[in-house]
Write an enzyme that holds these catalytic residues in place. Sequence first.
Site, PDB file in Angstrom:
ATOM      1  N   GLN A   1       2.254   9.379   3.232  1.00 31.15           N
ATOM      2  CA  GLN A   1       3.584   8.994   3.718  1.00 31.15           C
ATOM      3  C   GLN A   1       4.620  10.103   3.555  1.00 31.15           C
ATOM      4  O   GLN A   1       5.791   9.925   3.908  1.00 31.15           O
ATOM      5  CB  GLN A   1       4.055   7.720   2.999  1.00 31.15           C
ATOM      6  CG  GLN A   1       4.709   7.925   1.644  1.00 31.15           C
ATOM      7  CD  GLN A   1       3.747   8.246   0.523  1.00 31.15           C
ATOM      8  OE1 GLN A   1       2.651   8.728   0.738  1.00 31.15           O
ATOM      9  NE2 GLN A   1       4.177   7.979  -0.695  1.00 31.15           N
TER      10      GLN A   1
ATOM     11  N   ASP B   1       0.820  -1.207   0.000  1.00 33.76           N
ATOM     12  CA  ASP B   1       0.000   0.000   0.000  1.00 33.76           C
ATOM     13  C   ASP B   1       0.858   1.263   0.000  1.00 33.76           C
ATOM     14  O   ASP B   1       0.475   2.283  -0.577  1.00 33.76           O
ATOM     15  CB  ASP B   1      -0.932   0.005   1.209  1.00 33.76           C
ATOM     16  CG  ASP B   1      -2.089  -0.980   1.046  1.00 33.76           C
ATOM     17  OD1 ASP B   1      -2.333  -1.411  -0.094  1.00 33.76           O
ATOM     18  OD2 ASP B   1      -2.733  -1.314   2.054  1.00 33.76           O
ATOM     19  N   GLY B   2       2.034   1.200   0.631  1.00 35.42           N
ATOM     20  CA  GLY B   2       2.929   2.350   0.629  1.00 35.42           C
ATOM     21  C   GLY B   2       3.399   2.700  -0.771  1.00 35.42           C
ATOM     22  O   GLY B   2       3.529   3.879  -1.120  1.00 35.42           O
TER      23      GLY B   2
ATOM     24  N   ASP C   1      -0.438  15.825  21.367  1.00 29.09           N
ATOM     25  CA  ASP C   1       0.653  15.553  20.427  1.00 29.09           C
ATOM     26  C   ASP C   1       0.316  15.984  19.009  1.00 29.09           C
ATOM     27  O   ASP C   1       1.197  16.371  18.243  1.00 29.09           O
ATOM     28  CB  ASP C   1       1.000  14.061  20.438  1.00 29.09           C
ATOM     29  CG  ASP C   1       1.818  13.671  21.658  1.00 29.09           C
ATOM     30  OD1 ASP C   1       2.090  14.564  22.492  1.00 29.09           O
ATOM     31  OD2 ASP C   1       2.190  12.489  21.774  1.00 29.09           O
TER      32      ASP C   1
ATOM     33  N   THR D   1      -8.613   2.794   8.025  1.00 29.46           N
ATOM     34  CA  THR D   1      -8.040   1.518   8.463  1.00 29.46           C
ATOM     35  C   THR D   1      -6.531   1.606   8.670  1.00 29.46           C
ATOM     36  O   THR D   1      -5.913   0.622   9.067  1.00 29.46           O
ATOM     37  CB  THR D   1      -8.326   0.418   7.430  1.00 29.46           C
ATOM     38  OG1 THR D   1      -7.753   0.796   6.176  1.00 29.46           O
ATOM     39  CG2 THR D   1      -9.820   0.206   7.256  1.00 29.46           C
ATOM     40  N   ALA D   2      -5.942   2.765   8.400  1.00 26.73           N
ATOM     41  CA  ALA D   2      -4.495   2.918   8.493  1.00 26.73           C
ATOM     42  C   ALA D   2      -4.110   3.544   9.837  1.00 26.73           C
ATOM     43  O   ALA D   2      -4.504   3.053  10.887  1.00 26.73           O
ATOM     44  CB  ALA D   2      -3.996   3.742   7.303  1.00 26.73           C
TER      45      ALA D   2
ATOM     46  N   SER E   1      -5.002   2.953  14.297  1.00 22.38           N
ATOM     47  CA  SER E   1      -4.005   2.691  15.336  1.00 22.38           C
ATOM     48  C   SER E   1      -4.100   3.673  16.500  1.00 22.38           C
ATOM     49  O   SER E   1      -3.591   3.399  17.589  1.00 22.38           O
ATOM     50  CB  SER E   1      -2.593   2.732  14.735  1.00 22.38           C
ATOM     51  OG  SER E   1      -2.215   4.057  14.419  1.00 22.38           O
TER      52      SER E   1
ATOM     53  N   ARG F   1      -5.100  20.538  22.773  1.00 19.63           N
ATOM     54  CA  ARG F   1      -3.749  20.429  23.318  1.00 19.63           C
ATOM     55  C   ARG F   1      -3.382  18.959  23.355  1.00 19.63           C
ATOM     56  O   ARG F   1      -4.132  18.144  23.882  1.00 19.63           O
ATOM     57  CB  ARG F   1      -3.668  21.034  24.726  1.00 19.63           C
ATOM     58  CG  ARG F   1      -3.726  22.550  24.769  1.00 19.63           C
ATOM     59  CD  ARG F   1      -3.707  23.053  26.203  1.00 19.63           C
ATOM     60  NE  ARG F   1      -3.574  24.507  26.267  1.00 19.63           N
ATOM     61  CZ  ARG F   1      -4.594  25.351  26.172  1.00 19.63           C
ATOM     62  NH1 ARG F   1      -5.834  24.869  25.995  1.00 19.63           N
ATOM     63  NH2 ARG F   1      -4.394  26.654  26.237  1.00 19.63           N
TER      64      ARG F   1
END
Length: 270
Positions: free
Chosen positions: A227, A49-50, A154, A165-166, A170, A152
Site C-alpha cells: 500500500q 488487511d490494509g 499502463d 487475491t488482491a 482485479s 507497453r
Amino acid sequence: MNFGKKVWLIGNSSEKSKKILNKLSKILKAEHFVFDDINPEIVISVGGDGTLLRAMHMYEYQLDRVRFLGVHTGHLGFYTDFTDEDLFEVVEALYDENPAQAIHYPLIRVQVSFTDGYQIVRHVLNEATIRRASKTMVGDVRISDYLFERFRGDGLSISTPTGSTAYNKSIGGAVVHPRVKAMQIAEIASLNNVVYRTLGSPMIVAEKDTITVCPAPEDDYSLTFDQLTFEYKNIKSIEFSLDGTTISFANCAHTPFWERVSKSFIGEVE
C-alpha cells in the site's frame, strides 16, 4: 503459557478500530502481557488487511523475530483470523501460541537500481507495481537472463501467492495457493496491436527465476510496495525475486487458504 510475552498493537483511524484496540489492550494488560513497540514477539493488527500490511512494513526489518496476528473489525480478511467479537479468544490463543508452529508466507524482494548506482531494497507481502503517472510505460521484461518482451501499457504488477487475491486478481491474474513458491507477473492495460505485442496474459514465474524490468528513461515513475507509493526517476532496473524471506503468522486460529478465497469471493455455496 504467557510468561510475559511481548506484544504490540497497531490499529487504523476508524472509531471502531480504536475502540476495539483499547478494549483488547486492557484485556492483555490484565493478563500480564508486556507491551513493547521496539522488540515485540507478536504484533497484533486491529482493522483490516490494509492495517496488517502497514504493520508488516513497520516491522519489515524485524521479520525474522516477529509474528503477526490480525483482528478484523469488519469481516474476515485474508490476513485476519479473528473478529472484534473474539477478543477473549485472542488472549487465550496468545497464551497457547507456539512460535515453532507459526504459519509462514513468502515475500518478494524488490531491488530498485538507479542510474547513479544507488539502490533500495524492499519486501512486499501482496504485490509491487510499476507505472507512469499519466503516459504509456515502456520497458524490457527479463526472466532471469532472458529478454522476454518489451512491454507497453499502463504498468506491471508482480505479486506473491497470498497477494494473488488482491490487486492481481482485479486485473485478471490467477489465484495461487501460498504453498506454490512462485511469483506472478500481470500486465496492467497492455498495448496489443499489429505494431506492439506482449504476451497479454499473467505468468507464473518459478522460485529460482528472477523478474527484471528495465523501464525506458523517464522522470515520472510510480512504484508501489503493497500500500506504499513512491515517485521515482532515473530508474535503471527493478529486480523481483524470492530470496527466502517470509512473514510469520501466529498459528492461533488459522483459516485454510481456499476457505478464505471461497468466503471472500463466492460466499455460501448451497
